[in-house]
Design a protein around this motif. Structure first.
Motif, PDB file in Angstrom:
ATOM      1  N   HIS A  85       0.838  -1.195   0.000  1.00 42.99           N
ATOM      2  CA  HIS A  85       0.000   0.000   0.000  1.00 42.99           C
ATOM      3  C   HIS A  85       0.876   1.249   0.000  1.00 42.99           C
ATOM      4  N   ILE A 100      -7.937   3.034   2.511  1.00 43.88           N
ATOM      5  CA  ILE A 100      -7.488   2.194   3.622  1.00 43.88           C
ATOM      6  C   ILE A 100      -7.160   3.098   4.807  1.00 43.88           C
ATOM      7  N   GLU A 113      -3.093  -0.006   7.902  1.00 44.16           N
ATOM      8  CA  GLU A 113      -2.911  -0.943   6.798  1.00 44.16           C
ATOM      9  C   GLU A 113      -1.711  -0.581   5.934  1.00 44.16           C
TER      10      GLU A 113
END
Length: 294
Positions: free
Chosen positions: A74, A84, A88
């Motif tokens: 990510h 998100i 995360e």
């Protein structure tokens, strides 16, 4: 831009949980000087000294996560887009050290709308485990020529090696940033130095040239000697503080971690975290790539 006054100011004062969180950006005139490995090892050394470390990583390839044998799934930009949560996006790479991949986000900092700016502030403010030290591994290929983190951080460290080309490129970067953005203070970190005397000589020559031409003030952050321990640790995907702490480069990283915590912080009213975040977003909105390429 978002309004930073009022309620946001209270949140910014709590950013990362402590007013004295230290923000240090690491940059270089070119790739291949070992900057990312140094940031990764310095983060682990700080953690071994009881500090909680957050590394903001602007790089896509050969990044800090890859150094530890991990892959970034990510990016901070997904947090800003509310796809998100921040938890995360964070990667725990070694005890006490988390990485926040931000290669995509830093390219968009100058185009964030008010909601994204608020999300950035509130996400960082709401971190469960606040950081004592934030290290920024700045990309040498930033689309604006230089990272806004490097301009807003408490300290900007330029990593160089004894190579003549690396020294030339580092000085060129310092000159461009100094003339383009009136950034007048840098620290030099000599990597792969053959001796302390060599590192001191490199700093002395660059500082003399920079001072003589009215470019910037250069101080010596330290040096890391050339030995095989750093390469061996990298092959093991481990920090040198974990696998070879007694090696010359391992001791050098510990020394640097100790000294970094002693570097003077700006006055609270002029250089606290509230000021840092305001500067980061302000510079991102107003940074002009033209002067730095002039």
């Amino acid at each position: 831009m978002a309004d930073y006054r009022g309620d946001q100011a209270d949140g910014l004062r709590r950013l990362f949980g402590r007013e004295q969180t230290r923000v240090v950006a690491f940059t270089s005139g070119r790739g291949g000087v070992g900057k990312t490995a140094l940031v990764a090892n310095l983060g682990a050394a700080l953690a071994s000294q009881g500090r909680r470390v957050l590394i903001v990583d602007e790089n896509t390839q050969h990044n800090v996560a890859a150094f530890f044998g991990m892959r970034s799934r990510h990016d901070l930009l997904q947090v800003l887009d509310e796809e998100i949560g921040l938890d995360e996006a964070l990667l725990g790479v070694t005890p006490g050290v988390r990485v926040l991949p931000a290669a995509k986000a830093v390219k968009q900092l100058g185009h964030l709308d008010a909601r994204q700016q608020d999300t950035l502030i509130h996400s960082l403010t709401g971190m469960d485990q606040p950081a004592d030290v934030i290290l920024v591994d700045a990309s040498p290929d930033h689309p604006l020529g230089f990272s806004p983190f490097g301009l807003a951080a408490h300290d900007t460290v330029v990593v160089i090696s004894p190579s003549g080309e690396d020294i030339t490129d580092a000085y060129a970067l310092i000159k461009k940033v100094s003339l383009g953005y009136a950034h007048r203070s840098f620290r030099l970190l000599v990597n792969k130095a053959r001796s302390a005397e060599e590192a001191v000589a490199i700093h002395r020559n660059m500082a003399r040239l920079s001072h003589g031409r009215g470019v910037a003030r250069l101080s010596l952050a330290g040096y890391v000697p050339a030995d095989d321990a750093m390469r061996q640790a990298a092959r093991l995907r481990q920090a040198i503080a974990v696998v070879l702490p007694g090696s010359p480069s391992g001791r050098a990283c510990q020394t640097l971690a100790t000294e970094l915590q002693r570097w003077p912080l700006p006055d609270e009213n002029a250089g606290g975290l509230e000021y840092f975040v305001q500067q980061l977003l302000h510079l991102s909105q107003h940074i002009d790539p033209q002067p730095i390429y002039a």
